[in-house]
Design an enzyme around this catalytic site. Structure first.
Site, short mmCIF file in Angstrom:
data_model
loop_
_atom_site.label_atom_id
_atom_site.label_comp_id
_atom_site.label_asym_id
_atom_site.label_seq_id
_atom_site.Cartn_x
_atom_site.Cartn_y
_atom_site.Cartn_z
CG ASP A 1 -1.67 -1.21 1.44
OD1 ASP A 1 -2.08 -1.79 0.43
OD2 ASP A 1 -1.87 -1.62 2.60
CD GLU B 1 -1.33 -1.20 7.39
OE1 GLU B 1 -1.67 -0.37 8.24
OE2 GLU B 1 -1.80 -1.21 6.24
CD GLU B 2 2.32 1.44 7.53
OE1 GLU B 2 3.00 1.16 6.52
OE2 GLU B 2 1.12 1.72 7.49
CG ASP C 1 -3.76 -0.46 10.74
OD1 ASP C 1 -2.98 0.48 10.47
OD2 ASP C 1 -4.75 -0.75 10.04
CG LEU D 1 -3.13 6.90 10.95
CD1 LEU D 1 -3.38 7.14 12.43
CD2 LEU D 1 -2.31 8.00 10.37
CG ASP D 2 -8.01 0.95 9.82
OD1 ASP D 2 -7.60 0.17 8.95
OD2 ASP D 2 -9.21 1.19 10.01
CD GLU E 1 -6.17 -3.70 8.51
OE1 GLU E 1 -6.04 -2.52 8.17
OE2 GLU E 1 -6.27 -4.62 7.67
P1 AHG Z 1 -5.00 1.02 6.07
O1 AHG Z 1 -5.25 2.48 5.94
O2 AHG Z 1 -4.48 0.64 7.44
O3 AHG Z 1 -4.16 0.45 4.96
O4 AHG Z 1 -6.39 0.25 6.03
C1 AHG Z 1 -7.31 0.52 4.99
C2 AHG Z 1 -8.33 -0.56 4.99
C3 AHG Z 1 -9.46 -0.39 5.98
O5 AHG Z 1 -9.34 0.55 6.94
C4 AHG Z 1 -10.65 -0.07 5.13
O6 AHG Z 1 -11.79 -0.67 5.66
C5 AHG Z 1 -10.29 -0.62 3.80
O7 AHG Z 1 -8.90 -0.58 3.71
C6 AHG Z 1 -10.87 0.16 2.67
O8 AHG Z 1 -10.59 -0.51 1.51
P2 AHG Z 1 -11.33 -0.18 0.12
O9 AHG Z 1 -10.84 1.18 -0.29
O10 AHG Z 1 -10.87 -1.29 -0.78
O11 AHG Z 1 -12.82 -0.22 0.36
MN MN Z 2 -5.80 -0.69 8.27
MN MN Z 3 -2.74 1.37 8.41
#
Ligand code: AHG
Ligand code: MN
Ligand code: MN
Length: 345
Positions: free
Chosen positions: A63, A92-93, A115, A117-118, A274
């Site tokens: 990501d 996560e990082e 995680d 920052l989610d 998560e």
């Molecule tokens: P993160 O920011 O820790 O990578 O998590 C993002 C996750 C979660 O929080 C969220 O429900 C989901 O990704 C959203 O994904 P989509 O954009 O595919 O819906």
């Molecule tokens: Mn997350």
């Molecule tokens: Mn995150």
């Protein structure tokens, strides 16, 4: 007016609830509370500090990493390294877990997964994000550095989990397996104060939360269940930050879904930091959490730190209903039958 109870006071009062009441877990939870306050300060002034935007790197899951993801990660690691109660971290990082050296010969018994920052894609547009964490007792020899097996424990082995939501107010919610309690940060005194004691999830609710844009990428049984949610005139709410979406469901009732898709055949969300911590909270509040293949999230074995999983989580009656839809509409797996030729040995 009743007296304010701060997070620190509450944790100390509840210390005897823990199976191993030596004050170490208490200290660890307090240190996570401190890290949350520091992260909150930075999240709140993010727009002022030229700290927004992508850091031009990718994390272990591929990501895009935001600057605040890294900031939150560093602060949590700093606080836990200095806590003296934690012998290892998985984040996560970070692709690999981080062993932590003993402080003054003290043998720490816990590992923390998080995680930092989610929902970080929401940062640049001023929408809620959060921190999710889980705490396990280590399995490996206390006198040696922590090992992978300390982290790859099932969710049912969590001794505590929680989340911090940096929203219109900042809220810390946690469980140690004796119910769920929520604390709101009072910025005037810089303390988390008990605001939501003994949180219980409603048996059902009016909300469903799913990225409906992926509808055509979901399996048929999930599509039938989502059709049912539409038929029932449930309200769709999807923030795109699991912690915020699950928080709404925890307080108001409903169901959050992140099913497997063609892009993410195992699901997108990560089981260790998560799905499991939030499943522990939701179960403790009277709800349910299962994969879209209907296994209880907290019972799932872990293969690696960043393993992904599909998830359905929320109000118990709605999870039961979803299970019925999956059982009714699931297409049986095609298995090639080996037909032995007559006379063949
Ligand atoms: P993160 O920011 O820790 O990578 O998590 C993002 C996750 C979660 O929080 C969220 O429900 C989901 O990704 C959203 O994904 P989509 O954009 O595919 O819906
Ligand atoms: Mn997350
Ligand atoms: Mn995150």
């Amino acid at each position: 007016m009743s007296r304010i109870v701060t997070l620190d006071e509450f944790i100390i009062k509840r210390q005897n609830d823990f199976q191993y009441a030596t004050g170490e877990l208490t200290g660890l939870l307090r240190d996570i509370g401190v890290a949350a306050k520091i992260i909150n300060r930075e999240v709140n002034k993010a727009g002022l500090l030229n700290i927004l935007g992508a850091a031009k790197s990718e994390n272990a899951s591929g990501d895009t990493v935001q600057k605040l993801d890294l900031y939150a990660n560093d602060k949590l690691i700093d606080c836990l390294k200095n806590s003296g109660e934690c012998c290892g971290i998985a984040s996560e990082e970070n692709e690999h877990f981080i062993p932590i050296k003993e402080i003054e010969g003290k043998k720490a018994k816990y590992v923390v997964v998080f995680d930092p920052l989610d929902g970080s894609s929401n940062i640049d547009v001023n929408v809620s994000v959060g921190t999710i964490f889980g705490i396990f007792r280590r399995k490996s020899d206390l006198s040696k550095p922590c090992e992978m097996k300390d982290f790859l424990q099932k969710g049912s082995e969590l001794v505590a989990s929680g989340y911090v939501l940096y929203g219109t107010s900042t809220l810390l919610v946690y469980t140690t397996g004796r119910g769920v309690n929520g604390f709101t940060l009072d910025p005037t005194i810089g303390e988390f104060c008990l605001s939501h004691p003994d949180i219980k999830i409603p048996n059902r609710g009016n909300y469903y939360s799913v990225n409906q844009g992926y509808y055509l990428k979901f399996d048929i049984e999930m599509r039938r269940y989502i059709d049912h949610c539409c038929d029932e005139n449930l309200r769709l709410r999807y923030i795109g930050s699991m912690v915020s979406d699950v928080h709404r469901i925890l307080f108001q009732g409903g169901i959050f879904l992140y099913p497997n898709t063609r892009k993410f055949p195992q699901g997108k969300l990560r089981l260790l930091y998560e799905c499991n911590p939030l499943a522990f909270i939701v179960e403790q509040a009277g709800g349910k959490a299962m994969s879209c293949q209907l296994e209880r999230i907290l019972d799932l074995p872990l293969g690696d730190l960043h393993q992904r999983m599909s998830i359905a989580i929320g109000s118990p009656d709605m999870l039961d209903e979803m299970k019925e839809f999956v059982e009714r509409y699931k297409v049986p797996e095609y298995k090639e039958e080996v037909v032995e030729k007559e006379g063949a040995s």
